[in-house]
Design a protein around this motif. Structure first.
Motif, PDB file in Angstrom:
ATOM      1  N   UNK B 372       0.836  -1.196   0.000  1.00 29.31           N
ATOM      2  CA  UNK B 372       0.000   0.000   0.000  1.00 29.31           C
ATOM      3  C   UNK B 372       0.875   1.252   0.000  1.00 29.31           C
ATOM      4  N   UNK B 373       1.961   1.231   0.766  1.00 29.43           N
ATOM      5  CA  UNK B 373       2.880   2.369   0.736  1.00 29.43           C
ATOM      6  C   UNK B 373       3.495   2.505  -0.658  1.00 29.43           C
ATOM      7  N   UNK B 374       3.821   1.370  -1.262  1.00 25.03           N
ATOM      8  CA  UNK B 374       4.324   1.404  -2.634  1.00 25.03           C
ATOM      9  C   UNK B 374       3.305   2.027  -3.569  1.00 25.03           C
ATOM     10  N   UNK B 375       2.038   1.681  -3.343  1.00 25.53           N
ATOM     11  CA  UNK B 375       0.964   2.292  -4.131  1.00 25.53           C
ATOM     12  C   UNK B 375       0.984   3.800  -3.971  1.00 25.53           C
ATOM     13  N   UNK B 376       0.988   4.284  -2.717  1.00 23.62           N
ATOM     14  CA  UNK B 376       0.917   5.742  -2.504  1.00 23.62           C
ATOM     15  C   UNK B 376       2.062   6.442  -3.221  1.00 23.62           C
ATOM     16  N   UNK B 377       3.279   5.942  -2.980  1.00 22.16           N
ATOM     17  CA  UNK B 377       4.464   6.582  -3.531  1.00 22.16           C
ATOM     18  C   UNK B 377       4.371   6.642  -5.053  1.00 22.16           C
ATOM     19  N   UNK B 378       3.973   5.541  -5.669  1.00 21.53           N
ATOM     20  CA  UNK B 378       3.969   5.457  -7.120  1.00 21.53           C
ATOM     21  C   UNK B 378       2.771   6.174  -7.733  1.00 21.53           C
ATOM     22  N   UNK B 379       1.613   5.922  -7.151  1.00 24.72           N
ATOM     23  CA  UNK B 379       0.386   6.435  -7.769  1.00 24.72           C
ATOM     24  C   UNK B 379       0.291   7.954  -7.653  1.00 24.72           C
ATOM     25  N   UNK B 380       0.778   8.513  -6.547  1.00 19.18           N
ATOM     26  CA  UNK B 380       0.718   9.972  -6.421  1.00 19.18           C
ATOM     27  C   UNK B 380       1.515  10.618  -7.548  1.00 19.18           C
ATOM     28  N   UNK B 381       2.706  10.070  -7.809  1.00 24.20           N
ATOM     29  CA  UNK B 381       3.512  10.639  -8.901  1.00 24.20           C
ATOM     30  C   UNK B 381       2.823  10.422 -10.247  1.00 24.20           C
ATOM     31  N   UNK B 382       2.288   9.220 -10.459  1.00 24.28           N
ATOM     32  CA  UNK B 382       1.607   8.953 -11.720  1.00 24.28           C
ATOM     33  C   UNK B 382       0.401   9.853 -11.904  1.00 24.28           C
ATOM     34  N   UNK B 383      -0.322  10.101 -10.812  1.00 24.98           N
ATOM     35  CA  UNK B 383      -1.470  10.987 -10.892  1.00 24.98           C
ATOM     36  C   UNK B 383      -1.039  12.399 -11.266  1.00 24.98           C
TER      37      UNK B 383
ATOM     38  N   UNK C  55       4.717  16.444   0.205  1.00 22.30           N
ATOM     39  CA  UNK C  55       3.647  16.722   1.156  1.00 22.30           C
ATOM     40  C   UNK C  55       2.878  15.438   1.497  1.00 22.30           C
ATOM     41  N   UNK C  56       2.469  14.706   0.447  1.00 24.57           N
ATOM     42  CA  UNK C  56       1.694  13.479   0.684  1.00 24.57           C
ATOM     43  C   UNK C  56       2.545  12.449   1.416  1.00 24.57           C
ATOM     44  N   UNK C  57       3.805  12.340   1.033  1.00 29.05           N
ATOM     45  CA  UNK C  57       4.672  11.363   1.699  1.00 29.05           C
ATOM     46  C   UNK C  57       4.859  11.732   3.170  1.00 29.05           C
ATOM     47  N   UNK C  58       4.941  13.035   3.439  1.00 30.71           N
ATOM     48  CA  UNK C  58       5.093  13.464   4.833  1.00 30.71           C
ATOM     49  C   UNK C  58       3.835  13.106   5.622  1.00 30.71           C
ATOM     50  N   UNK C  59       2.661  13.370   5.052  1.00 26.41           N
ATOM     51  CA  UNK C  59       1.412  12.995   5.728  1.00 26.41           C
ATOM     52  C   UNK C  59       1.391  11.508   6.027  1.00 26.41           C
ATOM     53  N   UNK C  60       1.870  10.741   5.049  1.00 25.23           N
ATOM     54  CA  UNK C  60       1.868   9.292   5.182  1.00 25.23           C
ATOM     55  C   UNK C  60       2.815   8.854   6.299  1.00 25.23           C
TER      56      UNK C  60
END
Lengths: 106, 848, 228
Positions: B372-383, C55-60
């Motif tokens: 899930x962390x991998x998702x956040x890191x990757x998907x935020x950039x892709x978005x 920002x998002x990574x920091x929130x996370x």
């Protein structure tokens, strides 16, 4: 949602459906106008083409606003979701068609 | 849709029984046939769901191998590893496999496997349809892979732009393989969409309100509805292009009044929603797993449902952002640019709701959470790169470069593959019944993460310094070599990671210790059963007080249900019984008896496969004949729905008797047919769009003067419509007469004759009045519309013939009206599209 | 392979990136107003995207720890709706404004680019009022806008000179117009940017911008076309 599941789902989808209709209408008016040369016809301060698209946009906003006003407010999900749908529809109509105001048409 | 009132929870309780006896009784009824027969006759949702997922993962492996070949070729400037023809086939197949043979079937499989368990029922609404979809998928996929092995795979890019994919510039069967193979696979997508929609709306455990069902079900419902609306444009486009290639009808040929841009519109009208069809189920996994692994409940359930609603609609207003460089006026581009930006809002709402959920709870860094962390890191950039690409001027530069390749992999691997792996890590203990082996999963995760970002992060730069996608060599661009080499090296690291992941799954299933029940302490019903789940899921169905409770997945609920203390316990009548409930509040309506193991799905799919192969080899007359077996199996499919005799009502709880579906009005089949007609309507609307586009927008030569005489045409059209209108009165009247006076044989025969008369009028129109469809696109699209109406009329006639056969056998009786009702629905649809088509053709003729 | 790895080690990454930016097909090395405006957009986007990702990574990262009371409204409406909407609205306005500036307005010098598998036919003015057709080089004057009328003979291609402007598709049956402007004389690489079949990789061309003082006298006649 008293025994009316399908109707309730329809009500939830009504707001975004208004956006879909307005978006389709204005996009179709844009295509038809460019094909038929309405951009060259003056109608007051703007071209006939832009005027028609503006009217389509306003119709969408009016319908979305009307729906929002008609729906009861409330915190429980069954009351809130149709209102959220109406908000989505109204806001999407405002945002996605705002280029009618300033982008070059054809 | 009327709903019976909801009985209180304690009225739905049954007395306890020995769990083992219930288990044996249910297993006898619900399990697959033993041995090799079971392979061909299984219809159980867990089996079919797993088959979908395993097959999809194998195709993922094949697609991945192709990607390795691409990366090897691009590692150096003058890569001489593959020749250009093979390279073109490989990147086309890589994209097509990942989209059509991996992503979509994977999510279908996951939904099929999980939904009945989460919703508290025993199977999907149409088990035979699940199996049929699987076989269509497998056969279609095998056609594509077979073509790849024989060196005749499609080579025109996975979006198959015409005229490059037309018969002039793409001779041979390569493009036909794509058009026919993918369409064959899409049958399974439509089948899955129909049954997923019906299952979620009509088969939830009693009392599980729509507004309280697990978010996963909302996501899958959204994806399924999008599939119903999104796949028909692609299927239409493929059918038209195949007709152009096979018979020379010039829909997309600019020299004969067609337009290559029509293909792009139809393709992306499917293609962009497709991205969200893939993303929604993945987001459903996240919304399920994040709260469980954060030991809390989801933040903003309502906001997330509203976001799904927004995504479902908005994603149909973005397709033109794939076409920013085709010369569309700036205002239209701006509309689609704005919509493409706006769609980021519901996505952002979900991302922040998930992070807020983690703030609210205490996140645990277990393996699914890593993904899930991998998702956040990757998907935020892709978005974020997606939002950039929505900006028209930037898109003019970045379009069709490696930047887009990087972006789409960030979105698809970030937004689909990582969540799917989180889901697999989360549900594997259920699927295999075993615990995982510590350490290997973490190693796989980090290898994939490092490999992925090493491959694709730098690829953004590769694109910005000018490297287009889809080239095989770049001898004069030394500045791209280092960038590509880095991508290639890391892509092998990523592949190694996926291999580790596969190894981990296999070792877990093979060597892992037995998992304990409900390992995650989940609040959803999918864990309220033994691991791995029994074929029937629940010995008795969950009661209202169990759904949505904090410990719905816990041992206590599982035990209660296993002892038969829920609703509809066991299988005492020897049938596969499930409860059908109302859409909104899930109040019990009737008991549906689902079909048992049968080989009909594979036979039906194989008969379609023969038709597809005959089309592929250009044996068009043989293909026409091959439709007869298809019809025969369709008929047998419907015959199997007819009950052998009267079926008594079923007691689902003490004192609460419900009729079976044979004696009920609002059946699952009826709902399914309505869903299918919705998809059919989208197909029709896309066809009308195509007609309007070719008539109004396409440049090119004027159409030839109309053939035939206006008066004759008008008479034929009016006659045909009149016949269809008369026919449409029949099923409704027949429904009444059956209840009053028994089998109305003559009335039904009249209905059949009227439909055949309408069909004859249409044939007359096509033969004498239409003109040669090969001459001009406007004639061709008119002929396509006539053909579509004829097909609907033909199907209606089959319905009428089926009802006539039933009347002849004396099967129509007051309670048993299935075929008549469905005929009524289809007949009404046919009349409506017939009338609209007549009006549209009239308008088109006037505009000439 | 070893030599490549050695080269890789020898060049430090930032220097390497700077070199890469200055490549012949680089959108990050603009040589005309159109490409320049888009390159600006990119750098602004990059900064914004970098900030948002952090920002998002920091929130996370902050979410790991003891449970906290969170306001649903703040997360879904505040961050999800209003925060993202503010950024997106700014981007829409910037995007449409820049897009409008790049459109062909007024009249400009017109040249033609006709694509086929896998070559180009360019038509532009030559010396002494002639009209010249060339196969590889499109000649234009520097410092003034030029409208390229883009057509195709067979399949879809795309006309792209990254250092001067974005791309525009060449679609059979249609004619598209792309406005180009080179800030100074020079040779600018271009290529087909829509997959067009077996010869796609080498479907390239050049735009040669001449000193406006010598235009069009300095355009070579067809036979004298400069060798590769």
């Amino acid at each position: 949602m008293k025994g009316r599941g399908l109707l309730w789902l329809g009500l939830v989808a009504l707001g975004p459906a208004i956006w879909a209709a307005a978006f389709t209408l204005v996009y179709a008016l844009h295509g038809a106008g460019c094909a038929a040369g309405w951009a060259g016809i003056d109608a007051g301060p703007v071209s006939l083409h832009r005027l028609l698209m503006l009217l389509g946009w306003l119709a969408g906003i009016t319908a979305g606003g009307w729906l929002l006003l008609r729906l009861p407010a409330g915190k429980d999900r069954e009351t809130w979701l149709p209102r959220a749908g109406a908000l989505i529809g109204l806001f999407a109509t405002l945002f996605t068609l705002v280029p009618v105001l300033f982008a070059s048409s054809c | 849709m009327t709903e019976n009132s909801m009985p209180p929870a304690d009225h739905l309780a049954n007395p306890p029984q020995p769990a083992l006896r219930l288990h044996r009784e249910l297993t006898r009824v619900w399990s697959n046939a033993p041995g090799i027969r079971g392979v061909f006759t299984a219809v159980n949702h867990s089996t079919i769901g797993l088959r979908f997922m395993c097959t999809a993962l194998i195709f993922f492996g094949i697609g991945g191998l192709l990607a390795m070949l691409i990366r090897t070729q691009l590692a150096t400037r003058k890569g001489a590893f593959l020749d250009t023809e093979i390279y073109n086939q490989i990147f086309t197949m890589h994209g097509s496999i990942m989209m059509f043979l991996f992503a979509i079937p994977m999510l279908e499989g996951l939904a099929m496997y999980l939904l009945p368990k989460m919703l508290g029922t025993r199977d999907m609404a149409f088990p035979r349809l699940s199996a049929f979809g699987y076989w269509c998928y497998l056969f279609g996929g095998l056609i594509l892979i077979g073509a790849l092995l024989m060196g005749v795979a499609p080579r025109d890019g996975w979006f198959m732009y015409t005229p490059l994919s037309g018969s002039t510039y793409s001779p041979g069967i390569n493009a036909d393989v794509w058009l026919l193979g993918v369409t064959f696979v899409e049958i399974s997508a439509l089948a899955a969409a129909v049954e997923i929609t019906v299952t979620i709306l009509r088969m939830r455990a009693p009392g599980m309100k729509l507004t309280q069902m697990p978010l996963f079900a909302w996501y899958i419902l959204g994806a399924a509805v999008m599939m119903l609306a999104g796949f028909p444009p692609l299927i239409l486009g493929s059918v038209l292009l195949e007709i152009e290639r096979a018979f020379g009808w010039p829909f997309f040929d600019p020299e004969r009044g067609g337009d290559p841009l029509l293909w792009q519109h139809l393709f992306w009208l499917f293609g962009h929603p497709e991205v969200y069809i893939i993303f929604l189920p993945a987001a459903g996994i996240l919304s399920t797993v994040i709260p469980v692994l954060s030991r809390t409940r989801i933040l903003g359930y309502g906001a997330i449902v509203a976001s799904i609603l927004g995504l479902v609609f908005l994603s149909f207003g973005l397709w033109v952002h794939h076409m920013f460089a085709v010369g569309i006026p700036h205002m239209a581009l701006a509309f689609f640019s704005a919509a493409s930006l706006l769609v980021a809002v519901p996505t952002a709402v979900q991302v922040f709701a998930w992070i807020g959920t983690m703030w609210k709870g205490r996140p645990q860094l277990k393996l699914p959470m890593l993904y899930i962390l991998g998702f956040f890191f990757t998907f935020v950039m892709g978005g974020l790169t997606g939002v950039m690409l929505a900006i028209v001027p930037f898109n003019w530069q970045a379009h069709d470069t490696a930047f887009v390749t990087a972006h789409l992999h960030y979105v698809l691997i970030g937004g689909f593959v990582f969540p799917m792996m989180a889901g697999l890590a989360y549900w594997l203990p259920m699927i295999s019944g075993r615990r995982r082996i510590k350490g290997l999963g973490e190693l796989a995760f980090w290898t994939i993460l490092v490999g992925f970002h090493g491959t694709f992060f730098i690829m953004h730069l590769t694109g910005l310094v000018g490297m287009p996608r889809r080239i095989d060599v770049y001898p004069d661009h030394p500045e791209w070599e280092m960038l590509n080499l880095v991508s290639s090296v890391f892509s092998f690291v990523m592949t190694f990671g996926f291999a580790l992941f596969a190894l981990d799954c296999i070792l877990q299933a093979w060597l892992g210790k037995h998992a304990r029940r409900d390992p995650w302490k989940a609040p959803t019903l999918d864990w309220a059963m033994a691991l791995p789940p029994p074929a029937y899921n629940f010995a008795s169905l969950p009661r209202p007080d169990m759904t949505g409770s904090e410990y719905a997945g816990g041992a206590e609920v599982a035990l209660t249900l296993a002892r038969g203390e829920g609703v509809l316990p066991g299988a005492p009548r020897g049938h596969r019984e499930v409860l059908v409930t109302g859409i909104g509040h899930a109040s019990p309506q009737h008991v549906a008896i689902l079909p048992a193991n049968t080989a009909l799905p594979i036979q039906f799919a194989a008969s379609i496969g023969v038709f597809v192969l005959m089309m592929l080899f250009g044996l068009y007359y043989v293909a026409l004949a091959a439709l007869l077996p298809v019809l025969w199996f369709a008929w047998r499919w419907a015959r199997a729905l007819v009950p052998a005799g009267s079926v008594p009502p079923v007691e689902i709880a003490p004192g609460l008797q419900l009729p079976t579906h044979y004696d009920s009005a609002a059946t699952l089949t009826g709902s399914g047919l309505a869903c299918f007609l919705f998809a059919n309507g989208t197909f029709f609307a896309s066809l009308i769009f195509g007609l309007a586009f070719i008539t109004l927008v396409s440049p090119g030569p004027a159409p030839p003067p109309l053939e035939g005489q206006a008066a004759v045409s008008a008479m034929l059209i009016a006659g045909g419509l009149l016949a269809a209108a008369l026919a449409s009165l029949v099923p409704g009247r027949a429904l009444k007469e059956v209840s009053e006076a028994g089998s109305p044989l003559r009335l039904i025969a009249f209905g059949l004759a009227a439909n055949l008369a309408a069909l004859a009028a249409l044939a007359g129109l096509a033969i004498w009045q239409l003109g040669d469809p090969r001459v001009h696109a406007q004639t061709a699209v008119r002929a396509a519309l006539l053909g579509y109406v004829a097909l609907q009329l033909f199907i209606t006639a089959i319905f009428a013939a089926f009802a006539l056969d039933q009347a002849r056998r004396g099967e129509l009786a007051a309670g048993h009206l299935g075929a008549l009702r469905h005929w009524n629905l289809w007949q009404g649809y046919t009349l409506a599209i017939g009338a609209i088509s007549a009006a549209v053709i009239w308008a088109q003729v006037l505009s000439q | 392979m070893m030599s490549i790895l050695k080269r890789m080690a020898a060049v430090s990454v930032p220097l390497f990136a700077a070199q890469a930016c200055a490549a012949p097909l680089s959108t990050l090395d603009p040589a005309g107003p159109s490409a320049e405006a888009i390159a600006w957009l990119w750098w602004v986007f990059l900064a914004g995207a970098g900030g948002l990702t952090l920002f998002v990574m920091a929130l996370l990262a902050l979410s790991f720890g003891a449970p906290r009371a969170v306001s649903e409204r703040r997360w879904t409406w505040g961050l999800g709706v209003w925060f993202s909407l503010a950024i997106l609205s700014a981007m829409l306005v910037a995007g449409v404004a820049v897009g409008e500036r790049l459109l062909p307005r007024d009249t400009a010098l017109e040249v033609r680019a006709h694509a086929q598998q896998w070559s180009w036919t360019f038509t532009h003015p030559g010396p002494d009022g002639t009209v010249i057709e060339t196969g590889r080089d499109l000649h234009i004057p520097a410092g003034q806008p030029v409208d390229v009328r883009i057509t195709s003979a067979d399949v879809i291609h795309s006309f792209w000179v990254p250092r001067l402007a974005g791309k525009m598709d060449a679609i059979p049956g249609r004619e598209n117009v792309l406005r180009l402007q080179a800030a100074s004389p020079g040779i600018y690489e271009g290529r087909c940017a829509e997959f067009c079949g077996i010869g796609y990789a080498t479907h390239r061309f050049r735009v040669i911008a001449h000193d406006p003082a010598d235009w069009p006298a300095s355009v070579p006649a067809q036979a004298e076309e400069a060798p590769e």
